[in-house]
Design a protein around this motif. Structure first.
Motif, PDB file in Angstrom:
ATOM      1  N   THR A  73       0.673  -1.095  -0.154  1.00 10.58           N
ATOM      2  CA  THR A  73       0.002   0.056   0.064  1.00 10.58           C
ATOM      3  C   THR A  73       0.811   1.251  -0.168  1.00 10.58           C
ATOM      4  O   THR A  73       0.238   2.293  -0.465  1.00 10.58           O
ATOM      5  CB  THR A  73      -1.161   0.325   1.184  1.00 10.58           C
ATOM      6  OG1 THR A  73      -0.329   0.138   2.568  1.00 10.58           O
ATOM      7  CG2 THR A  73      -1.731  -1.118   1.269  1.00 10.58           C
ATOM      8  N   ALA A  74       2.014   1.191   0.423  1.00 12.75           N
ATOM      9  CA  ALA A  74       2.926   2.462   0.642  1.00 12.75           C
ATOM     10  C   ALA A  74       4.092   2.321  -0.468  1.00 12.75           C
ATOM     11  O   ALA A  74       4.888   3.158  -0.318  1.00 12.75           O
ATOM     12  CB  ALA A  74       3.469   2.605   2.183  1.00 12.75           C
ATOM     13  N   TRP A  75       4.227   1.422  -1.443  1.00 19.88           N
ATOM     14  CA  TRP A  75       4.878   1.464  -2.362  1.00 19.88           C
ATOM     15  C   TRP A  75       4.319   0.965  -3.941  1.00 19.88           C
ATOM     16  O   TRP A  75       4.477   1.740  -4.717  1.00 19.88           O
ATOM     17  CB  TRP A  75       6.392   0.386  -2.202  1.00 19.88           C
ATOM     18  CG  TRP A  75       7.535   0.426  -2.934  1.00 19.88           C
ATOM     19  CD1 TRP A  75       8.296   1.449  -2.879  1.00 19.88           C
ATOM     20  CD2 TRP A  75       7.635  -0.063  -4.201  1.00 19.88           C
ATOM     21  NE1 TRP A  75       9.255   1.389  -3.731  1.00 19.88           N
ATOM     22  CE2 TRP A  75       8.810   0.380  -4.653  1.00 19.88           C
ATOM     23  CE3 TRP A  75       7.093  -1.219  -4.888  1.00 19.88           C
ATOM     24  CZ2 TRP A  75       9.200  -0.134  -6.093  1.00 19.88           C
ATOM     25  CZ3 TRP A  75       7.422  -1.554  -6.031  1.00 19.88           C
ATOM     26  CH2 TRP A  75       8.680  -1.114  -6.522  1.00 19.88           C
ATOM     27  N   LEU A  76       3.979  -0.350  -3.784  1.00 20.08           N
ATOM     28  CA  LEU A  76       3.642  -1.108  -5.160  1.00 20.08           C
ATOM     29  C   LEU A  76       2.360  -0.073  -5.600  1.00 20.08           C
ATOM     30  O   LEU A  76       2.512   0.391  -6.946  1.00 20.08           O
ATOM     31  CB  LEU A  76       3.112  -2.387  -5.043  1.00 20.08           C
ATOM     32  CG  LEU A  76       2.596  -2.958  -6.134  1.00 20.08           C
ATOM     33  CD1 LEU A  76       3.534  -3.278  -7.098  1.00 20.08           C
ATOM     34  CD2 LEU A  76       2.064  -4.292  -5.964  1.00 20.08           C
ATOM     35  N   THR A  77       1.227  -0.037  -5.035  1.00 22.17           N
ATOM     36  CA  THR A  77      -0.065   0.584  -5.447  1.00 22.17           C
ATOM     37  C   THR A  77       0.394   2.189  -5.963  1.00 22.17           C
ATOM     38  O   THR A  77      -0.124   2.563  -6.851  1.00 22.17           O
ATOM     39  CB  THR A  77      -1.150   0.438  -4.571  1.00 22.17           C
ATOM     40  OG1 THR A  77      -1.231  -0.877  -4.367  1.00 22.17           O
ATOM     41  CG2 THR A  77      -2.315   1.000  -5.201  1.00 22.17           C
ATOM     42  N   PRO A  78       1.106   3.001  -5.030  1.00 20.27           N
ATOM     43  CA  PRO A  78       1.113   4.411  -5.561  1.00 20.27           C
ATOM     44  C   PRO A  78       1.920   4.432  -6.874  1.00 20.27           C
ATOM     45  O   PRO A  78       1.784   5.253  -7.566  1.00 20.27           O
ATOM     46  CB  PRO A  78       1.851   5.071  -4.280  1.00 20.27           C
ATOM     47  CG  PRO A  78       1.388   4.171  -2.964  1.00 20.27           C
ATOM     48  CD  PRO A  78       1.310   2.707  -3.739  1.00 20.27           C
ATOM     49  N   ILE A  79       3.029   3.516  -6.986  1.00 19.98           N
ATOM     50  CA  ILE A  79       3.832   3.499  -8.161  1.00 19.98           C
ATOM     51  C   ILE A  79       2.888   3.352  -9.400  1.00 19.98           C
ATOM     52  O   ILE A  79       3.001   3.941 -10.253  1.00 19.98           O
ATOM     53  CB  ILE A  79       5.102   2.758  -7.949  1.00 19.98           C
ATOM     54  CG1 ILE A  79       5.926   3.172  -7.165  1.00 19.98           C
ATOM     55  CG2 ILE A  79       5.610   2.404  -9.487  1.00 19.98           C
ATOM     56  CD1 ILE A  79       7.324   2.499  -6.604  1.00 19.98           C
TER      57      ILE A  79
END
Length: 312
Positions: free
Chosen positions: A151-157
């Protein structure tokens, strides 16, 4: 302007956040957490489950109105180009700050400093950390690790590449509301369900695309079968997407994930995934190594596509 500049911008932000992660307590997103707390304090009042779900949904809308006004005001005085969007992406990422804390947890456990390890874990966990045993601390750290990676790396990217920096930070703002209004917490049980449902709907799109690829970076046999086994009894207070990631980690690291936890002094009955396979302190490093391999893969892929786009 180079072709496909968002690819290069994303690659640069990934590297910068890896080297210089922003601890959440110093991140601008901390203001969103304070705002979510303030709204809940005013609106989250006793009532029926239906009433509290409606209150939770209206609170989520109010929360986003406030955050949207703040972001719009900032963008009004800044040039809205790819590098401004890159700054928004950088603010949206906080995985490596969590990974650093989890490394400190591993070191504290190695030195038998259990109280210190609990204090570290409390920085990012929604559940109570004081009652945890050393095994519980490890399991909690693993749960926080995979959740923050997703939630704080994969999805934002992915959202940045698809829709831009505003989409990336909007997702993180939503994720913070889900964490602050944790549906397992007796104070937020029904109140927190609407925000959880909205985030889960977005997460499913990502998990369908990425989970099979992620599982290849460390052999995870039977994770889908494991997911199907636990799906019928998975509590509504926790997203099924989290079950997917937990099953992949449980299968890949051959460990037990999830299980009962205390939220605001009340024990929540959560399923044990792959019960009986106890993780150790080294499992934290094992999962971080797994995530690092995937991050390097994404970084290489972004740079490769950017180079191809600029040489054709």
């Amino acid at each position: 302007m180079a072709e496909l500049p968002h690819l290069l911008a994303a690659a640069i932000v990934i590297i910068v956040e890896w080297i210089l992660p922003i601890p959440f307590r110093y991140s601008p997103l901390k203001l969103c957490a304070l705002l979510a707390d303030a709204i809940a304090k005013k609106v989250n009042t006793p009532g029926s489950d239906r009433q509290r779900q409606i209150s939770g949904f209206m609170s989520l809308l109010t929360y986003f109105v406030f955050v949207t006004v703040i972001i719009w005001a900032l963008l009004f005085i800044m040039p809205y180009d790819v590098w401004t969007e890159a700054i928004l992406l950088y603010i949206s990422l906080s995985y490596h700050s969590v990974a650093k804390v989890n490394k400190s947890i591993k070191d504290a456990l190695h030195n038998k400093q259990n109280t210190l390890a609990k204090d570290y874990l409390a920085e990012h966990a929604e559940f109570d950390t004081k009652p945890l045993s050393p095994l519980g601390i490890v399991k909690g750290a693993l749960e926080v690790e995979i959740r923050s990676w997703a939630t704080a790396w994969l999805t934002p990217i992915i959202l940045f590449l698809a829709f831009g920096g505003v989409a990336a930070i909007a997702y993180r703002v939503l994720d913070i509301a889900v964490q602050r209004w944790c549906a397992f917490d007796p104070k937020f049980d029904s109140f927190g369900l609407p925000s959880l449902a909205v985030r889960s709907a977005l997460d499913w799109v990502i998990v369908v695309m990425v989970a099979p690829i992620y599982s290849v970076f460390k052999s995870s046999p039977g994770w889908w079968r494991m997911f199907r086994k636990y799906q019928p009894d998975w509590p509504q207070q926790q997203s099924l997407v989290e079950l997917v990631w937990s099953c992949i980690v449980a299968a890949g690291c051959r460990i037990e994930m999830a299980g009962p936890a205390m939220f605001n002094g009340v024990k929540a009955k959560r399923l044990r995934i792959n019960e009986g396979q106890k993780p150790s302190q080294t499992t934290i490093a094992e999962l971080q190594s797994w995530n690092t391999r995937f991050i390097i893969f994404v970084l290489v892929l972004l740079l490769l596509f950017w180079l191809i786009a600029n040489t054709i």
